[in-house]
Motif scaffolding. Structure first.
Motif, mmCIF file in Angstrom:
data_model
loop_
_atom_site.group_PDB
_atom_site.id
_atom_site.type_symbol
_atom_site.label_atom_id
_atom_site.label_comp_id
_atom_site.label_asym_id
_atom_site.label_seq_id
_atom_site.Cartn_x
_atom_site.Cartn_y
_atom_site.Cartn_z
ATOM 1 N N GLY A 64 0.786 -1.226 0.000
ATOM 2 C CA GLY A 64 0.000 0.000 0.000
ATOM 3 C C GLY A 64 0.818 1.277 0.000
ATOM 4 O O GLY A 64 0.277 2.355 -0.172
ATOM 5 N N LEU A 65 2.126 1.166 0.201
ATOM 6 C CA LEU A 65 2.969 2.356 0.176
ATOM 7 C C LEU A 65 3.380 2.665 -1.257
ATOM 8 O O LEU A 65 3.556 1.759 -2.068
ATOM 9 N N PRO A 66 3.533 3.941 -1.573
ATOM 10 C CA PRO A 66 4.026 4.266 -2.916
ATOM 11 C C PRO A 66 5.461 3.770 -3.081
ATOM 12 O O PRO A 66 6.241 3.786 -2.129
ATOM 13 N N THR A 67 5.767 3.280 -4.253
ATOM 14 C CA THR A 67 7.136 2.828 -4.490
ATOM 15 C C THR A 67 7.913 3.936 -5.168
ATOM 16 O O THR A 67 7.416 4.632 -6.041
ATOM 17 N N GLY A 68 9.092 4.111 -4.736
ATOM 18 C CA GLY A 68 9.983 5.126 -5.274
ATOM 19 C C GLY A 68 11.351 4.912 -4.683
ATOM 20 O O GLY A 68 11.612 3.906 -4.023
ATOM 21 N N PRO A 69 12.260 5.851 -4.894
ATOM 22 C CA PRO A 69 13.622 5.674 -4.391
ATOM 23 C C PRO A 69 13.690 5.413 -2.883
ATOM 24 O O PRO A 69 14.529 4.659 -2.421
ATOM 25 N N ALA A 70 12.783 5.992 -2.118
ATOM 26 C CA ALA A 70 12.828 5.813 -0.663
ATOM 27 C C ALA A 70 12.452 4.400 -0.250
ATOM 28 O O ALA A 70 12.912 3.910 0.774
ATOM 29 N N THR A 71 11.613 3.717 -1.015
ATOM 30 C CA THR A 71 11.202 2.368 -0.655
ATOM 31 C C THR A 71 11.964 1.302 -1.425
ATOM 32 O O THR A 71 11.925 0.135 -1.051
#
Length: 86
Positions: free
Chosen positions: A58-65
């Motif tokens: 459910g979390l957005p995926t991007g460089p932080a994840t």
């Protein structure tokens, strides 16, 4: 954690159980530890430990994840398959 399989015609439950056991032996802490399995049940079940941390569902995926460098999962999969073959 209990994982119940919705489909198991391709032996997914048996492969996952085998991989969990190989990782527990050769790379403890990398994946959940196998606890028990009912591989012949209908549906089959695999019971494993939980890993510490925050679920990413459910979390957005991007460089932080996505902190793993490209190819990390491929290399891990290759290592697991090599262990299964040995």
């Amino acid at each position: 954690m209990i994982k119940r399989y919705r489909s198991w015609e391709r032996g997914e439950h048996r492969r996952e159980w085998a991989v969990l056991n190989v990782l527990a032996l050769h790379a403890p802490g990398l994946a959940p530890a196998p606890v028990r399995a009912d591989l012949d049940g209908s549906p089959p079940r695999v019971v494993m430990s939980r890993l510490p941390g925050t679920p990413l569902r459910g979390l957005p995926t991007g460089p932080a994840t996505r902190r793993n460098p490209p190819g990390t999962l491929d290399r891990q999969a290759e290592r697991v398959l090599a262990l299964l073959d040995s």
